[in-house]
Design an enzyme around this catalytic site. Structure first.
Site, PDB file in Angstrom:
ATOM      1  N   HIS A  12       0.823  -1.219   0.000  1.00  0.00           N
ATOM      2  CA  HIS A  12       0.000   0.000   0.000  1.00  0.00           C
ATOM      3  C   HIS A  12       0.858   1.271   0.000  1.00  0.00           C
ATOM      4  CE1 HIS A  12      -3.072  -2.924   0.846  1.00  0.00           C
ATOM      5  NE2 HIS A  12      -2.496  -3.228   1.996  1.00  0.00           N
ATOM      6  N   ARG A  13       2.061   1.167  -0.510  1.00  0.00           N
ATOM      7  CA  ARG A  13       3.009   2.287  -0.583  1.00  0.00           C
ATOM      8  C   ARG A  13       3.369   2.827   0.801  1.00  0.00           C
ATOM      9  NH1 ARG A  13       4.587   3.372  -5.267  1.00  0.00           N
ATOM     10  NH2 ARG A  13       5.404   5.417  -4.746  1.00  0.00           N
TER      11      ARG A  13
END
Length: 193
Positions: free
Chosen positions: A170-171
């Site tokens: 999710h970065r």
């Protein structure tokens, strides 16, 4: 939290050396000249330790001219398959002639001859001109050792900032920044992704 970036570099670099197919020692070298104009190119890491990170090049190249004007540089290792990168910033200085001689002697003969033939970063009318220069160097040094050219040698980047970046879901990446104090003792902090 660790307070020493060098064992972590060694571990990540060893993993990259074992898993990356091509040029796991490739790093981007970014320089800026006296006017602040940036330039980046790939070079190969040829030595590292607590004293810094070493690469070799023609000291008459564009990169060497920028280094002479502004010795502050940045290095970037990116290992896509490992989803990691290491950013290193610091000043650099030439390595000793003895160290440059030792590394040059370890190179293949054609690479040694190429260092003599290349007028790196200078305009070239045709590829034939370079190949003729290479042939001339082959003839010049036929039957003997190829000495290191006086314009060729190494540089050592002495880091004042080392950042380890690890890709996360999710970065929400992990960034670990190491910086030294005035006495050369390193400390670590986490950065927001």
């Amino acid at each position: 939290m660790s307070s020493d970036p060098f064992p972590l570099f060694d571990a990540w670099y060893a993993e990259a050396r074992a898993s990356e197919i091509n040029d796991s020692n490739a790093m981007t070298l970014s320089t800026a000249d006296a006017a602040g104009r940036p330039s980046s190119r790939m070079v190969l890491l040829k030595g590292h330790g607590r004293d810094g990170f070493v690469f070799y090049t023609n000291r008459e190249s564009r990169k060497a001219r920028a280094i002479a004007e502004n010795p502050q540089v940045a290095l970037l290792f990116h290992w896509k398959s490992l989803r990691r990168q290491i950013r290193i910033e610091g000043a650099l200085a030439p390595v000793s002639d003895a160290e440059s001689d030792a590394y040059f002697a370890s190179r293949g003969r054609d690479s040694q001859l190429g260092a003599w033939a290349s007028e790196q970063s200078r305009p070239l009318d045709t590829r034939d001109t370079f190949e003729a220069a290479f042939t001339a160097m082959t003839e010049r040094f036929a039957g003997g050792d190829v000495p290191r050219p006086p314009h060729w040698g190494g540089y050592r980047v002495v880091p004042d900032r080392i950042e380890f970046w690890q890709d996360r879901a999710h970065r929400l990446h992990e960034r670990r920044l190491f910086t030294p104090d005035a006495d050369g003792n390193w400390s670590e902090g986490l950065l927001f992704p």
